[in-house]
Design an enzyme around this catalytic site. Structure first.
Site, PDB file in Angstrom:
ATOM      1  N   LYS A 164       0.875  -1.188   0.000  1.00  0.00           N
ATOM      2  CA  LYS A 164       0.000   0.000   0.000  1.00  0.00           C
ATOM      3  C   LYS A 164       0.904   1.227   0.000  1.00  0.00           C
ATOM      4  O   LYS A 164       1.327   1.717   1.050  1.00  0.00           O
ATOM      5  CB  LYS A 164      -0.914  -0.068   1.221  1.00  0.00           C
ATOM      6  CG  LYS A 164      -2.163   0.775   1.080  1.00  0.00           C
ATOM      7  CD  LYS A 164      -3.206   0.355   2.087  1.00  0.00           C
ATOM      8  CE  LYS A 164      -4.252   1.426   2.285  1.00  0.00           C
ATOM      9  NZ  LYS A 164      -5.156   1.637   1.161  1.00  0.00           N
TER      10      LYS A 164
HETATM   11  N1  PMP Z   1      -7.822  -2.106  -3.315  1.00  0.00           N
HETATM   12  C1  PMP Z   1      -7.312  -0.866  -3.183  1.00  0.00           C
HETATM   13  C2  PMP Z   1      -6.662  -0.231  -4.350  1.00  0.00           C
HETATM   14  C3  PMP Z   1      -7.385  -0.202  -1.948  1.00  0.00           C
HETATM   15  O1  PMP Z   1      -6.894   1.017  -1.796  1.00  0.00           O
HETATM   16  C4  PMP Z   1      -8.035  -0.842  -0.862  1.00  0.00           C
HETATM   17  C5  PMP Z   1      -8.154  -0.137   0.462  1.00  0.00           C
HETATM   18  N2  PMP Z   1      -7.002  -0.337   1.230  1.00  0.00           N
HETATM   19  C6  PMP Z   1      -8.548  -2.131  -1.059  1.00  0.00           C
HETATM   20  C7  PMP Z   1      -8.412  -2.739  -2.298  1.00  0.00           C
HETATM   21  C8  PMP Z   1      -9.197  -2.882   0.067  1.00  0.00           C
HETATM   22  O2  PMP Z   1      -8.220  -3.214   1.011  1.00  0.00           O
HETATM   23  P1  PMP Z   1      -8.574  -3.418   2.547  1.00  0.00           P
HETATM   24  O3  PMP Z   1      -9.705  -4.354   2.592  1.00  0.00           O
HETATM   25  O4  PMP Z   1      -7.333  -3.974   3.109  1.00  0.00           O
HETATM   26  O5  PMP Z   1      -8.947  -2.082   3.082  1.00  0.00           O
END
Ligand code: PMP
Length: 297
Positions: A153
């Protein structure tokens, strides 16, 4: 507003007023998007304020820093404790938490030499993304996994998300759906995606997406609720006009999709597998038991 006069953050080893925290103008994080972050939710549960999946989020934050070559040594346990303290100092219970790891002043294109951790949070009053969403297939593709650490991320990746999200809004949609570099369905700008066809759920396989913590939670719920789910690559044509679909992510939780490129999903949300998972997810974050209701075909 995200913060007020009395809002407290954790920044670079100390708790301080958000308004007093300062970053420099000579850093790779600002100029090149060379920073890593997390988006985490805390909930006001029957067992008190609880950060949902703190370990998973902080393990991913540490992984993101590691693969980007950003030096960072705070353990997941310490990070979790610091976050509870940020919540407690602000009197927050239902909150959105944004930890970010920034790098020290350095304008070169070599890896970070030193990092700073900031943990910010703001109160979360729901309603966001609670309606059914109309999505459009974006003209922007997700970053090429051979050019980026796509499982991490990383701040810079979100320029792609902004382009896609704004394009969707400019075209009268609620949100974008991005394809991967091969033209398969990938994910939303900030959420993963599932669709339902004939009693089975499908979701893009990992490799070209951010493997979401909510996605993993939903897959776990599918297992315990005996909902069949398949992770695979698929083209947008396969999903358009399916029975139902939803986005899932930490902020979005499980959110129903109404249509894709103006083609509606055919089943009512109330009768969908997504609706069951939405309730089960809500129960899970609130640390409540959930029993699957019988659904009529
Ligand atoms: N895809 C992207 C591009 C994101 O930014 C997020 C949010 N973090 C998610 C998927 C979902 O991830 P998570 O469930 O870990 O929040």
């Amino acid at each position: 507003m995200y913060y007020g006069e009395s809002t407290v953050v954790y920044f670079n080893g100390a708790f301080m007023k958000a308004a007093d925290a300062k970053i420099d103008l000579y850093g790779q994080s600002l100029h090149y998007g060379y920073a890593v972050f997390e988006g985490i939710r805390s909930y006001d549960t029957a067992n008190g304020t609880r950060i949902f999946k703190a370990k998973e989020h902080y393990d991913r934050l540490r992984y993101s820093a590691e693969v980007m070559g950003i030096p960072f040594n705070t353990s997941t346990e310490e990070l979790t404790d610091l976050t509870y303290e940020v919540l407690q100092r602000n009197g927050f219970s239902d909150a959105y938490i944004r930890p970010v790891i920034l790098c020290s002043p350095n304008m070169s294109l070599s890896k970070g030499k030193e990092s700073y951790l900031a943990i910010t949070a703001w109160e979360w009053t729901n309603g966001y993304l609670s309606n059914q969403m109309r999505i459009m297939t974006s003209s922007y593709r997700r970053p090429n996994p051979t050019g980026f650490k796509i499982n991490a991320k990383v701040s810079g990746h979100y320029v792609n998300s902004i382009l896609a999200c704004q394009e969707a809004k400019d075209n009268g949609y609620d949100e974008a759906l991005l394809l991967d570099i091969e033209g398969n369905v990938a994910e939303g700008p900030g959420a993963n995606i599932f669709y339902e066809k004939e009693g089975v759920l499908y979701t893009p396989a990992t490799g070209n997406i951010l493997p979401g913590i909510t996605r993993a939670t939903v897959l776990g719920l599918c297992e315990s609720l005996e909902i069949p789910v398949v992770e695979k690559k698929f083209k947008p044509e396969e999903m358009r006009g399916a029975d139902s679909a939803f986005f899932c992510g930490t902020a979005a939780e499980v959110v129903a999709l109404e249509s894709m490129d103006n083609i509606p999903f055919t089943q009512s949300w109330e009768n969908s597998l997504g609706s069951i998972l939405q309730k089960a997810y809500k129960a899970s974050v609130l640390e409540k038991a959930y029993k699957r209701e019988t659904i009529e075909a």
